[in-house]
Scaffold this motif. Structure first.
Motif, short mmCIF file in Angstrom:
data_model
loop_
_atom_site.label_atom_id
_atom_site.label_comp_id
_atom_site.label_asym_id
_atom_site.label_seq_id
_atom_site.Cartn_x
_atom_site.Cartn_y
_atom_site.Cartn_z
N PRO A 9 2.68 -44.26 79.16
CA PRO A 9 1.83 -45.07 78.28
C PRO A 9 0.40 -45.16 78.84
O PRO A 9 0.21 -45.43 80.03
CB PRO A 9 2.50 -46.44 78.29
N LEU A 10 -0.59 -44.90 77.99
CA LEU A 10 -1.98 -44.87 78.42
C LEU A 10 -2.49 -46.29 78.67
O LEU A 10 -2.34 -47.17 77.83
CB LEU A 10 -2.84 -44.19 77.35
N ARG A 11 -3.07 -46.49 79.82
CA ARG A 11 -3.58 -47.80 80.19
C ARG A 11 -4.90 -47.64 80.92
O ARG A 11 -5.15 -46.63 81.58
CB ARG A 11 -2.60 -48.53 81.12
N CYS A 12 -5.76 -48.65 80.81
CA CYS A 12 -7.01 -48.68 81.55
C CYS A 12 -7.42 -50.11 81.82
O CYS A 12 -7.39 -50.95 80.92
CB CYS A 12 -8.12 -47.95 80.78
N ARG A 13 -7.76 -50.40 83.07
CA ARG A 13 -8.34 -51.69 83.45
C ARG A 13 -9.63 -51.39 84.18
O ARG A 13 -9.76 -50.36 84.83
CB ARG A 13 -7.40 -52.48 84.37
N SER A 14 -10.57 -52.29 84.08
CA SER A 14 -11.86 -52.07 84.74
C SER A 14 -12.25 -53.31 85.52
O SER A 14 -11.72 -54.41 85.32
CB SER A 14 -12.94 -51.73 83.71
N ALA A 15 -13.20 -53.11 86.44
CA ALA A 15 -13.69 -54.22 87.26
C ALA A 15 -15.13 -53.93 87.65
O ALA A 15 -15.55 -52.78 87.73
CB ALA A 15 -12.82 -54.41 88.49
N GLN A 16 -15.87 -54.99 87.90
CA GLN A 16 -17.25 -54.87 88.37
C GLN A 16 -17.35 -55.58 89.71
O GLN A 16 -17.14 -56.79 89.80
CB GLN A 16 -18.23 -55.49 87.36
N LEU A 17 -17.66 -54.81 90.76
CA LEU A 17 -17.76 -55.36 92.10
C LEU A 17 -19.22 -55.53 92.50
O LEU A 17 -20.12 -54.98 91.88
CB LEU A 17 -17.04 -54.45 93.10
N ASP A 18 -19.44 -56.30 93.57
CA ASP A 18 -20.80 -56.60 94.00
C ASP A 18 -21.46 -55.44 94.73
O ASP A 18 -22.68 -55.40 94.84
CB ASP A 18 -20.81 -57.84 94.90
N VAL A 19 -20.66 -54.53 95.27
CA VAL A 19 -21.20 -53.44 96.06
C VAL A 19 -20.63 -52.12 95.58
O VAL A 19 -19.63 -52.08 94.87
CB VAL A 19 -20.88 -53.62 97.56
N GLY A 20 -21.30 -51.03 95.96
CA GLY A 20 -20.87 -49.71 95.55
C GLY A 20 -19.88 -49.10 96.53
O GLY A 20 -19.22 -49.81 97.31
N ILE A 21 -19.80 -47.77 96.53
CA ILE A 21 -18.84 -47.07 97.37
C ILE A 21 -19.31 -47.09 98.83
O ILE A 21 -20.46 -47.44 99.13
CB ILE A 21 -18.64 -45.62 96.89
N LEU A 22 -18.42 -46.72 99.72
CA LEU A 22 -18.76 -46.69 101.14
C LEU A 22 -19.86 -45.65 101.41
O LEU A 22 -19.82 -44.55 100.88
CB LEU A 22 -17.53 -46.34 101.97
N ARG A 23 -20.80 -46.02 102.29
CA ARG A 23 -21.82 -45.07 102.72
C ARG A 23 -21.19 -44.06 103.69
O ARG A 23 -20.17 -44.36 104.33
CB ARG A 23 -22.95 -45.79 103.45
N PRO A 24 -21.80 -42.88 103.85
CA PRO A 24 -21.28 -41.94 104.85
C PRO A 24 -21.25 -42.53 106.25
O PRO A 24 -20.37 -42.18 107.05
CB PRO A 24 -22.26 -40.76 104.77
N ASP A 25 -22.16 -43.44 106.58
CA ASP A 25 -22.21 -44.03 107.93
C ASP A 25 -21.60 -45.42 107.96
O ASP A 25 -21.99 -46.26 108.77
CB ASP A 25 -23.65 -44.08 108.44
N GLU A 47 -14.42 -44.94 91.06
CA GLU A 47 -15.39 -45.91 91.55
C GLU A 47 -16.81 -45.32 91.48
O GLU A 47 -17.01 -44.14 91.79
CB GLU A 47 -15.10 -46.28 93.01
N TRP A 48 -17.76 -46.16 91.12
CA TRP A 48 -19.16 -45.75 91.03
C TRP A 48 -20.01 -46.62 91.94
O TRP A 48 -19.66 -47.76 92.25
CB TRP A 48 -19.67 -45.83 89.59
N ASN A 49 -21.16 -46.10 92.33
CA ASN A 49 -22.01 -46.81 93.27
C ASN A 49 -22.69 -48.04 92.67
O ASN A 49 -23.29 -48.83 93.41
CB ASN A 49 -23.08 -45.86 93.84
N ASN A 50 -22.61 -48.19 91.36
CA ASN A 50 -23.15 -49.41 90.73
C ASN A 50 -22.14 -50.55 90.73
O ASN A 50 -22.40 -51.61 90.16
CB ASN A 50 -23.63 -49.12 89.31
N GLY A 51 -20.98 -50.33 91.37
CA GLY A 51 -19.96 -51.36 91.46
C GLY A 51 -18.89 -51.29 90.40
O GLY A 51 -17.91 -52.04 90.45
N THR A 52 -19.05 -50.39 89.43
CA THR A 52 -18.07 -50.27 88.34
C THR A 52 -16.84 -49.48 88.82
O THR A 52 -16.98 -48.46 89.50
CB THR A 52 -18.68 -49.55 87.13
N SER A 53 -15.67 -49.96 88.46
CA SER A 53 -14.42 -49.28 88.78
C SER A 53 -13.53 -49.22 87.55
O SER A 53 -13.48 -50.18 86.77
CB SER A 53 -13.67 -50.00 89.90
N PHE A 54 -12.84 -48.11 87.39
CA PHE A 54 -11.84 -47.95 86.33
C PHE A 54 -10.52 -47.57 86.99
O PHE A 54 -10.46 -46.75 87.91
CB PHE A 54 -12.23 -46.85 85.35
N PHE A 55 -9.44 -48.18 86.49
CA PHE A 55 -8.10 -47.95 87.02
C PHE A 55 -7.24 -47.59 85.82
O PHE A 55 -6.98 -48.44 84.97
CB PHE A 55 -7.61 -49.22 87.70
#
Length: 234
Positions: free
Chosen positions: A102-118, A88-96
């Motif tokens: 067998p090699l597989r990859c799915r991706s997604a674009q979310l509206d928010v980034g990763i959790l903040r420390p607080d 997961e990246w803070n720009n909302g991009t995720s790779f699974f």
């Protein structure tokens, strides 16, 4: 009575002792009666989580790296296939994806980034409870979406439970430990797919679906991720 008289000095000393003791007790009482707040997550840490979801068990190797805006979950299902990597990246991009056949990859674009420390700021305090052998302060947030347990003595996270019943038990928690940059790179097959390769992959998925990243697994993780990241703005 002279200010230098021994009796006067004794009375003065007793007054100072009583005043100091009263002030100390008042401060201690004020401190003990204040409502605890969740400790923010370290900006970088590594944790090993034991997950239980209605009896379905898994281990998650979690790497949290706020300074670089990234979060990595390496998921091993009990007696399952190769580990699934959730990057997961803070720009909302995720790779699974997987790294073993067998090699597989799915991706997604979310509206928010990763959790903040607080991200637990503003959570409602529920008091103390014993869980996994630790006395913990307990908070809940987002109308019971998550209940979070933190060790009273060390302020380390011990356990959290989602409203779905999915439970995380923290087995190790290493503050400041980070994963080398090279490990954060999603594999080339997440980006470079020609038409022939896509057609071949679609054919393989029809044949090897039991071994691949099945759609329901991906969709469940994506739904959970969307809900969890909703806490960023709450």
């Amino acid at each position: 009575m002279s200010p230098t008289h021994p009796l006067f000095l004794l009375l003065l000393l007793q007054t100072l002792v009583i005043t100091t003791t009263t002030t100390t007790l008042a401060l201690a009482s004020s401190s003990s009666s204040s409502t605890p707040t969740p400790t923010p997550w370290p900006r970088q840490f590594h944790a090993l989580l034991f997950m239980n979801y209605s009896g379905k068990l898994s281990m998650i190797d979690l790497w949290y790296d706020w300074p670089n805006g990234r979060n990595f979950n390496i998921i091993q299902e009990q007696l399952g296939g190769p580990p699934l990597r959730d990057l997961e990246w803070n720009n909302g991009t995720s790779f699974f994806y997987t790294l073993s056949p067998p090699l597989r990859c799915r991706s997604a674009q979310l509206d928010v980034g990763i959790l903040r420390p607080d991200w637990l700021a503003g959570a409602d305090y529920l008091g103390t409870r014993s869980v996994d052998g630790f006395l913990c302060n307990v908070w809940t947030k987002a109308d019971g979406f998550i209940t979070y347990f933190e060790d009273v003595l060390t302020n380390r996270p011990v356990h959290w439970v989602f409203y779905t019943g999915r439970q995380a038990h923290v087995m190790t928690f290493e503050v400041g430990k980070y994963l080398e940059d090279a490990e954060w790179q999603a594999p080339v097959y997440c980006f470079d797919k020609g038409e022939d390769e896509e057609e071949e992959e679609e054919e393989e998925e029809r044949v090897e679906q039991p071994q691949s990243i099945a759609s329901d697994v991906f969709d469940q993780n994506l739904m959970h991720k969307r809900s969890l990241r909703g806490l960023v703005g709450s």
